[in-house]
Write a protein that holds these residues in place. Sequence first.
Motif: not given
Length: 161
Positions: A7-16, A18-24
């Motif tokens: 897993l690329h290190p930036k991937l976890e930040r990107q996932l986190t 996105m999870e903090g946003q709503a809906n899609a």
Amino acid sequence: MAFEVHLHPKLERQLTAMEGQANAPSIAAGRARKIIEAMIQGRTSQASGLFRARSDARVKNCWKYDLGAGYRLICIRTKQIIYIMHIGDHESCDVWLNNNSKKQPHNTEIKMTAFTICDNPAPFDFQTARSPNRKPAFDDQFLTPIPQEYLRKVFCGLVPG
């Protein structure tokens, strides 16, 4: 058969993020986590409810997973390792692919989080079929189809007679 998932290190930040946003974005992040978990456990892509995967010619051995609502997960697969490199909306993934075109972005000095794939007789595959136990999309569940007669009235300039 691949033996590791990186897993690329930036991937976890990107996932986190996105999870903090709503809906899609939040739903897409959840789907990406299921795909990543299936890869780590060595299960097939159908087991994770994979929506669609396509190879991309810009980066060698690159696969784009369609997470729905315009979100994508980008992976690079070699014989031994699956690299999960980027997640984002269609435009950010397109920019990432263009920036890494004709390169090998997985061959960098960046330290990636590595997981050993669990011993499983069926290796992870990149099938594009929809999982039979996957929940239907929002459109499939709650929106009824629009009759042709209404569509022809609304788009009368586009459809003959």
